[in-house]
Design an enzyme around this catalytic site. Structure first.
Site: not given
Ligand code: FAD
Length: 465
Positions: A34, A439
């Site tokens: 990460e 309810h």
């Molecule tokens: P991410 O959470 O984007 O995690 C990816 C990780 O990979 C990050 O920590 C990043 O630093 C790391 N990374 C990237 N490239 C590299 C690399 N080359 N080397 C090492 N590490 C790397 N979803 C919901 O379901 N409910 C909600 O209420 C909701 N609210 C949201 C509110 C906001 C403001 C935002 C922006 C998003 C929201 N989402 C919500 C969406 C949700 O945050 C994402 O769908 C979710 O975080 C995706 O998970 P992920 O593991 O695919 O990626």
């Protein structure tokens, strides 16, 4: 330095840490890479959790105001932004610590640094080369930036900046009437900003059924300065007292000046940013990594999950996919079988939907029945001072099987869970109608909308045709 592992997970968001934990629980040796010093990704650090913490504050502030017709009047709240920020951050920090402990308990080696594939069996993180047998790409997504906007101006912000609560802008423009933009509007409106929303489609939350969006639209039209639909931003220029925004749209004025502009026009996948091409992994033109039902990319031993594989970009989709990838890697016959991924807008009122939408049913020519129960007839809804909600159920006309549901109103995001379970269990309208709901609850509106289809409703009078 060279390390070896059975499973390498790239990205420690909800998709990545779930995959890593599940693979370790199934007996695999796991390295989780990460780039930031904490686990949790967008969701825990700059997404779901901090936004919901602030939306809780917004709800309390709004509910306190809404008690005035009941003769309860609070004084104007004093908002200590620094303390609010600390309180919000503490929630994420507590969960970060929990994730670190869970990784440690599973003997997962967490490496902090940006990882890049250098071949189909190796990832480079700073000076370390990690050799893996199987890998899971979980690198997530980032906010879309519009190149013609003055992105260097600190008054032009994205959702991450907005959650940092630098100040409460007097006039805030939100470009994009999707879920993230509207949640930010809910937060800043409750803190005192005057909000304008601009949306290029004819409706906020494009794609969501109109009847579900209507109560939210009515409320925000009353609460906000402006909501411009069918409107785009032609330009944003930095001026001394703010950002001058020029619009294109019938109802909008030619231009206006805002203290801050929040751009919430979507998120783009990080597929191109981790060297996946060096491993031979296909990345499409938008940056998504295509996968099959088992989350496998075109390279047999490399999997991808979460935002980077496609929409909807939601944390619960990422975690579900993370488990599938980890299980397949560990030799289990898992694949994507869930029938629906629920969507929730944590606005005021909330909107939640799952399964088939009415828009889709119409577009696909599906023969459906619809039961809607207006919350104006729900005692519980009136007790909490709200009457604009609606619960809608769609079922198959022939079999009575539940096909979809939508809810708008307080706690819709919690209430949708029953409909999701009903869909997954193959329940019929009769099953829901005959389920005894407590309810007075908002949950009983699901049973009542089933009764609307079943013809057994007594809470409303429906004339026999
Ligand atoms: P991410 O959470 O984007 O995690 C990816 C990780 O990979 C990050 O920590 C990043 O630093 C790391 N990374 C990237 N490239 C590299 C690399 N080359 N080397 C090492 N590490 C790397 N979803 C919901 O379901 N409910 C909600 O209420 C909701 N609210 C949201 C509110 C906001 C403001 C935002 C922006 C998003 C929201 N989402 C919500 C969406 C949700 O945050 C994402 O769908 C979710 O975080 C995706 O998970 P992920 O593991 O695919 O990626």
């Amino acid at each position: 330095m060279q390390l070896k592992t059975q499973v390498l997970v790239l990205g420690g968001g909800p998709g990545g840490y779930t995959a890593a934990f599940r693979a370790a629980d199934l007996g695999k040796q796991v390295i989780l890479v990460e780039r930031y010093p904490v686990l949790g990704g967008v969701c825990l650090n700059v997404g779901c959790i901090p936004s919901k913490a602030l939306l809780h504050v917004a709800n309390v502030l709004n509910e306190a105001k809404d008690l005035s017709p009941a003769g309860i009047n609070f004084v104007q709240p004093e908002i200590n932004l620094g303390q609010l920020l600390d309180w919000k951050n503490k929630i994420s920090t507590q969960l970060n610590a929990g994730l670190a402990a869970l990784a440690k308990q599973r003997n997962i080696k967490v490496i902090t640094g940006t990882g890049r594939f250098v071949s189909d069996t190796q990832v480079q993180v700073d000076a370390q080369l990690i050799e893996f047998e199987q890998a899971i790409i979980a690198v997530g997504s980032q906010p879309v930036k519009i190149p013609s906007f003055p992105n260097d101006d600190r008054r032009l912000i994205d959702s991450t900046d907005a959650l940092n609560l630098e100040d409460i802008p007097e006039k805030l423009l939100i470009v994009g009437g999707g879920i993230i933009g509207l949640e930010m509007a809910t937060i800043y409106n409750s803190l005192g900003s005057k909000i304008t929303i601009i949306e290029m489609q004819e409706q906020i939350i494009p794609g969501c059924d109109k009847d579900l969006v209507r109560p939210l639209m009515t409320k925000i039209k009353k609460d906000y300065d402006n909501v411009f639909l069918d409107t785009t931003v032609s330009s944003i220029v930095s001026v001394v007292d703010g950002l001058k925004v020029t619009y294109q749209g019938k109802a909008a004025p030619e231009s206006d000046v805002f203290n801050k502009v929040l751009v919430a026009v979507g998120r783009r996948p990080n597929g191109n940013l981790c060297g996946a091409d060096k491993a031979g992994v296909t990345i499409d033109e938008r940056g998504f990594i295509p996968v099959d039902k088992q989350q496998r990319t075109n390279i047999k031993h490399i999997f991808a999950i979460g935002d980077v594989v496609g929409n909807p970009m939601l944390a619960h989709k990422a975690t579900h996919e993370g488990k599938i990838a980890a299980e397949v890697i560990s030799g289990l016959a898992s694949e994507w079988r869930a029938l629906t991924i629920p969507s929730v807008a944590y606005t005021d009122p909330e909107i939640a939907w799952m399964g088939l939408t009415e828009n889709d049913a119409k577009a696909q020519g599906i023969d459906y029945e619809k039961g809607t129960f207006p919350w104006a007839a729900s005692g519980r809804s009136l007790c909490i001072g709200r009457k604009e909600g609606l619960t809608k159920l769609l079922s198959d006309k022939k079999t009575g099987r539940i096909l979809g549901a939508g809810i708008v109103g307080t706690n819709a995001g919690e209430l949708i869970a029953e409909a999701v379970l009903a869909l997954e269990m193959g329940a019929t309208v009769e099953d829901l109608a005959l389920t005894v709901h407590a309810h007075p609850t908002l949950a009983e509106t699901l049973g009542l909308s089933a009764e609307m289809i079943d013809g057994t409703i007594t809470d409303l009078f429906i004339k026999k045709r």
